[in-house]
Design an enzyme around this catalytic site. Structure first.
Site, PDB file in Angstrom:
ATOM      1  N   SER A 131      31.980   8.737  66.489  1.00 17.94           N
ATOM      2  CA  SER A 131      31.488   8.772  67.868  1.00 17.94           C
ATOM      3  C   SER A 131      32.521   9.378  68.816  1.00 17.94           C
ATOM      4  O   SER A 131      33.738   9.216  68.623  1.00 17.94           O
ATOM      5  CB  SER A 131      31.159   7.352  68.339  1.00 17.94           C
ATOM      6  OG  SER A 131      30.978   7.296  69.746  1.00 17.94           O
ATOM      7  N   GLU A 133      33.208   8.220  71.472  1.00 18.84           N
ATOM      8  CA  GLU A 133      33.893   7.107  72.109  1.00 18.84           C
ATOM      9  C   GLU A 133      35.287   6.855  71.529  1.00 18.84           C
ATOM     10  O   GLU A 133      36.088   6.134  72.123  1.00 18.84           O
ATOM     11  CB  GLU A 133      33.052   5.831  72.005  1.00 18.84           C
ATOM     12  CG  GLU A 133      31.754   5.868  72.798  1.00 18.84           C
ATOM     13  CD  GLU A 133      31.978   5.824  74.303  1.00 18.84           C
ATOM     14  OE1 GLU A 133      33.020   5.290  74.732  1.00 18.84           O
ATOM     15  OE2 GLU A 133      31.109   6.314  75.041  1.00 18.84           O
ATOM     16  N   TYR A 155      33.736  -0.852  71.198  1.00 17.80           N
ATOM     17  CA  TYR A 155      32.920   0.062  70.381  1.00 17.80           C
ATOM     18  C   TYR A 155      33.778   1.231  69.909  1.00 17.80           C
ATOM     19  O   TYR A 155      33.789   1.579  68.723  1.00 17.80           O
ATOM     20  CB  TYR A 155      31.745   0.566  71.218  1.00 17.80           C
ATOM     21  CG  TYR A 155      30.877   1.597  70.528  1.00 17.80           C
ATOM     22  CD1 TYR A 155      29.746   1.221  69.815  1.00 17.80           C
ATOM     23  CD2 TYR A 155      31.176   2.951  70.605  1.00 17.80           C
ATOM     24  CE1 TYR A 155      28.944   2.163  69.184  1.00 17.80           C
ATOM     25  CE2 TYR A 155      30.392   3.902  69.979  1.00 17.80           C
ATOM     26  CZ  TYR A 155      29.280   3.513  69.274  1.00 17.80           C
ATOM     27  OH  TYR A 155      28.503   4.448  68.648  1.00 17.80           O
TER      28      TYR A 155
END
Length: 329
Positions: A131, A133, A155
């Site tokens: 991801s 992120e 996350y």
């Protein structure tokens, strides 16, 4: 390939947006598809969305013994690890669980694949869904595979651990590729995701002639793409001769406000600003102001390019939600 000459795939997270799309793609190729679901109830509720012939297995991603048992029994040629906590906001509420599901559990998948490869003597290919992120608040934009990893949310931290462990297993001889996925959407997104929340609200406001959409910050900018394009990147990355890390993104960013405007206007709501309210309860504790990916490597090595524009993506989602409401009347 498996001993019977048929390519066999095992997909975790098969009940999610990407897993559902991937199952359809693989089945159309003639691949024997197996998927992980958490319960019989989940299997029953999701089976209608999957192609005929997909075999579903019950188990928790965090149950390493069960994962090892399934991988050994299914004996797949391809493993797509798509399961995990899917919400940054949820990860703030459940940071330890997020670490277990999205960080530690993928390592169990890698271990099982490595053992199967050692036992059978054939290559087992793994795709880890990573991801954007993992980059947190990046030092440069757009981000590429060399951008420093420094997550700012539970996350992102969990995804970063799994991403780096994929590289470690790769160095040990496991063919594990990662796709560093930027935001990718489709009508299969649940309304807990801001994009689907927006398109569902646009459809409702257009058909009912009024209503309000409540959001957090609308200034955040994201690189949004079409989910089936990103699933295509996953299969290309997994099947590339050399396992590697690949950023999957469009390279274009839009704010949440621009997403709202595009959705409302497509639905026919011209005075859209009067239908939008802000609530601080929806603002995340920490968030990158902008995320933009450089997919040059995927384009040059995988031949991958996004095929659906931002405007078309939003329009398709709105049309889907308008049709759903009309059918429900």
């Amino acid at each position: 390939m498996a001993g019977d000459g048929v390519t066999r795939a095992f997909v975790t997270g098969i009940s999610g947006q990407d897993g559902t799309i991937l199952a359809g793609v693989l089945a159309a190729e003639g691949v024997e598809v197996h998927g992980l679901v958490r319960s019989a109830e989940e299997a029953d509720s999701h089976r209608q969305h999957l192609p005929a012939g997909v075999v579903l297995h019950e188990g928790e991603l965090t149950d390493r013994a069960r994962i090892a048992e399934l991988v050994d029994a299914v004996s797949p040629d391809e493993i797509y690890n798509l399961a995990g906590i899917s919400s940054v906001a949820y990860s703030w509420e459940h940071p330890a669980l997020t670490g277990e599901v999205s960080g530690l559990a993928p390592v169990g998948v890698f271990e099982a694949a490595a053992r199967l490869q050692e036992r059978t003597g054939r290559t087992v290919r793994v795709l880890q869904a990573s991801s954007a992120e993992i980059f947190g608040r990046p030092e440069r934009s757009p981000q590429d595979e060399g951008t420093p990893i420094r997550p700012i949310s539970p996350y992102g931290a969990a995804k970063a651990y799994a991403h780096q462990m994929a590289g470690i297993f790769r160095d040990r001889g496991l063919h594990v590729a990662t796709c560093i996925l930027y935001n990718h959407e489709s009508p299969l997104r649940p309304t807990t995701f801001v994009t689907r929340k927006i398109t569902a609200a646009a459809a409702r406001i257009a058909l009912e002639g009024g209503g309000v959409l409540t959001l957090g910050s609308t200034d955040v900018r994201r690189d949004w793409g079409w989910a089936p394009d990103y699933v295509d990147a996953m299969t290309r990355a997994l099947r590339h001769p050399t396992a590697d890390d690949f950023v999957v993104a469009t390279g274009r960013t839009h704010s949440v406000a621009e997403f709202v405007e595009a959705a409302m206007v497509h639905a026919g709501v011209t005075d859209w600003e009067s239908h939008v309210e802000t609530d601080q309860a929806f603002v995340r504790p920490a968030d990158a102001a902008e995320q933009s990916g450089d997919a040059t490597k995927a384009r040059e090595l995988l031949g991958w390019v996004p095929t659906v524009s931002f405007e078309e993506l939003v329009g398709r989602m709105v049309d889907h939600d308008v049709a759903l409401l009309r059918d429900a009347r």
